[in-house]
Design an enzyme around this catalytic site. Structure first.
Site, PDB file in Angstrom:
ATOM      1  N   GLU A  52       0.839  -1.189   0.000  1.00 45.23           N
ATOM      2  CA  GLU A  52       0.000   0.000   0.000  1.00 45.23           C
ATOM      3  C   GLU A  52       0.878   1.244   0.000  1.00 45.23           C
ATOM      4  O   GLU A  52       2.106   1.163   0.118  1.00 45.23           O
ATOM      5  CB  GLU A  52      -0.954  -0.017   1.202  1.00 45.23           C
ATOM      6  N   HIS A  96      -8.952  10.018   3.668  1.00 39.49           N
ATOM      7  CA  HIS A  96      -8.665   8.910   2.758  1.00 39.49           C
ATOM      8  C   HIS A  96      -8.926   9.389   1.340  1.00 39.49           C
ATOM      9  O   HIS A  96      -9.969   9.970   1.050  1.00 39.49           O
ATOM     10  CB  HIS A  96      -9.538   7.691   3.071  1.00 39.49           C
ATOM     11  N   ARG A 114      -0.963   9.064   1.777  1.00 38.05           N
ATOM     12  CA  ARG A 114      -2.353   9.486   1.626  1.00 38.05           C
ATOM     13  C   ARG A 114      -2.527  10.997   1.570  1.00 38.05           C
ATOM     14  O   ARG A 114      -3.394  11.500   0.857  1.00 38.05           O
ATOM     15  CB  ARG A 114      -3.199   8.911   2.770  1.00 38.05           C
ATOM     16  N   HIS A 137     -11.030  10.307   7.439  1.00 39.21           N
ATOM     17  CA  HIS A 137     -10.836   8.876   7.642  1.00 39.21           C
ATOM     18  C   HIS A 137     -10.204   8.505   8.975  1.00 39.21           C
ATOM     19  O   HIS A 137     -10.580   7.518   9.585  1.00 39.21           O
ATOM     20  CB  HIS A 137      -9.970   8.338   6.503  1.00 39.21           C
ATOM     21  N   ARG A 162      -0.551   9.185   9.042  1.00 40.27           N
ATOM     22  CA  ARG A 162      -0.501   7.743   9.284  1.00 40.27           C
ATOM     23  C   ARG A 162      -0.253   6.983   7.996  1.00 40.27           C
ATOM     24  O   ARG A 162      -0.939   7.206   6.997  1.00 40.27           O
ATOM     25  CB  ARG A 162      -1.816   7.251   9.903  1.00 40.27           C
TER      26      ARG A 162
END
Length: 546
Positions: free
Chosen positions: A119, A245, A291, A352, A387
């Site tokens: 990811e 997100h 992100r 998110h 994060r």
């Protein structure tokens, strides 16, 4: 007469952090788990991607640490990041022992091994997953194990109202220090306020993304733990870092449906409405950038083009591959008339994850004695300014285990239960103005989205602070005069959290990670954590959280 419950450990929250802690403690303690809704209704259940840990011999803990530090934009606490990465594999192995089934594949010798995906922000494949519904697999497995323990009681449909400190009881703390002895709770079934006395109380309430108009989170993510801890005297840190997100499904009937980052990990491309790709123009890592970068790029393109959404395209992959790896997303999109094997999926960013939270140490301990915080509600130092994907469930597992060890050591000494002060509602009445709460609710979430969203300015933040202060006065008056309800309790907490987010954002005079302001677009050469204390004047950019 209000009811009092007694236990060794009260865990407020029933997600991965709370249930993991309960299972670790259940052999030696009487545990109550408080769940605002049904036990499975929380952010954990809806987590799709997976959990990061080093299982590949070509990967390393050092690499996991470095990737996390880079994603965190320079203000992660490296010792905490290493502590988390070093404990990751053992925590995943514990989950597997509990019965969580992660996807497997055959290696070149024909032996089974875990299928690892990649990811954004990760330099290796290190994400264990259960198809595209990892959170559901974790939540349902832990819930089923919880039901097998006779020393764990689960209170479903209960709101925590406020923590009860030692200073509020008939037995005053001799040292004058604050100590948590339990909580006032609202039984949504009977609509009565009850009390729980606990030797140790743990906040595992999740994040606060419901403060925004558009969010991937379920309705229960209303910042309850952060607000209760603040009112009890705990410091909070880095509340300005709200992760959006990048890819939530954009469709009027989709609700808050997340499109996992693993799609981009497996080759999905972000496209403009005209079909052109845009992420390589923003970052050399393209779709696999962290992100914050991807969300800002989508937000920028939407505003620049006046478009309602961008598009996520994985249709160039074989249809069987898509259906096998993303069955939940495939079924959801098909139900809306979108065939992701043949066409791109419309997407927008949505709030998110709350990267900041209640300040704790490596054992989960807060500033208040006997009060712990774990999971998204807590600030551990792991995430910094952003994060990294699939570190969230990992943080829940690692810090739940660490807190369990500390709590177990402190429960060895017997202690008598206290008689707690009853809830006083002798001067309140039933409200006939529920519409006022609804109006305030919508106003809050709208101005937070408009003024405290992905891109900020000082003027917008000051405007938001003025609005939130007006709302606070209205809600405080309402709270003093009317009986509690779910909407009132959540609104009270969200307004408190909104104030903390705005004040933290105003203190950070730079753009870093998830906090991007047009007035200070560059990184500050020296920076740290934004710390707010309820007992002192606001403190900004304090590097050492201890």
């Amino acid at each position: 007469m209000s009811k009092q419950h007694n236990c060794d450990v009260l865990i407020i929250g029933s997600g991965a952090a709370g249930l993991t802690l309960a299972l670790h403690l259940a052999k030696n303690a009487d545990v109550i788990v408080l769940s605002k809704g049904p036990i499975n209704e929380g952010s954990t259940f809806y987590a799709q991607g997976g959990i990061a840990a080093v299982f590949d011999e070509n990967d390393s803990i050092d690499s996991h640490v470095q990737d996390t530090l880079i994603a965190g934009a320079g203000i992660c606490e490296e010792d905490v990041v290493r502590f988390t990465a070093e404990n990751a594999k053992a925590c995943l192995e514990w989950l597997i022992e509990q019965g969580v089934e992660f996807d497997q594949e055959q290696d070149s010798s024909g032996d089974a091994k875990y299928h690892l995906t990649r990811e954004g922000g990760h330099s290796h494949r290190r994400i264990l997953h259960s198809a595209d519904a990892t959170g559901q697999a974790v939540q349902e497995t832990l819930s089923s194990r919880i039901k097998q323990h006779n020393r764990i009681r689960v209170f479903e449909r209960y709101n925590a109202i406020d923590l009860i400190s030692h200073e509020q009881t008939v037995n005053h703390d001799q040292n004058g220090e604050k100590a948590c002895v339990g909580a006032y709770i609202w039984n949504r079934n009977s609509e009565k306020v009850e009390t729980i006395h606990a030797r140790k109380t743990i906040l595992a309430t999740g994040g606060a993304s419901k403060v925004y108009q558009y969010t991937s989170n379920p309705d229960v993510a209303s910042g309850d733990g952060v607000a209760m801890a603040w009112r009890a005297g705990c410091r909070v840190a880095n509340m300005e870092f709200n992760q959006f997100h990048p890819t939530c499904l954009y469709h009027p009937d989709a609700g808050t449906f997340l499109l996992t980052e693993a799609l981009r990990g497996e080759g999905a491309i972000l496209r403009r409405p005209n079909g052109s790709r845009f992420m390589p123009e923003f970052d050399e890592r393209a779709e696999l950038a962290p992100r914050d970068i991807v969300a800002r790029a989508i937000d920028y393109e939407m505003k620049r083009l006046g478009a309602d959404c961008m598009y996520l395209d994985i249709s160039h992959k074989p249809a069987d591959f898509i259906k096998q790896h993303f069955p939940t997303i495939y079924q959801k999109t098909m139900s809306l008339g979108i065939d992701m094997t043949k066409q791109p999926i419309p997407v927008v960013p949505a709030a998110h994850y709350t990267c900041g939270g209640v300040m704790i140490d490596k054992h989960g301990r807060t500033d208040v004695d006997n009060l712990y915080a774990i999971g998204e509600v807590a600030y551990t130092g792991l995430h910094g300014a952003n994060r990294m994907a699939s570190n969230s469930l990992l943080e829940c597992l690692v810090f739940a285990r660490a807190a369990a060890s500390d709590i177990a050591n402190h429960l060895k000494t017997p202690q008598k239960y206290l008689k707690l002060p009853k809830w006083d509602e002798s001067r309140v009445t039933d409200s006939d103005e529920e519409v006022v709460i609804q109006h305030n609710w919508h106003e809050l979430r709208l101005f937070m989205w408009d003024y405290v969203g992905i891109v900020r300015t000082t003027k917008r933040l000051e405007r938001a602070l003025h609005r939130v202060e007006l709302l606070q006065r209205e809600i405080d008056e309402y709270y003093q005069n009317f009986r509690v309800s779910n909407n009132l309790l959540e609104l009270r907490n969200l307004v408190q959290v909104a104030e903390l987010i705005i004040k933290s954002a105003l203190l950070r005079k730079e753009s870093r990670g998830l906090h991007y302001t047009l007035d200070y677009p560059e990184l500050s050469p020296s920076s740290g954590n934004t710390v707010l204390s309820p007992d002192e004047s606001d403190q900004a950019h304090i590097s050492d959280k201890k």
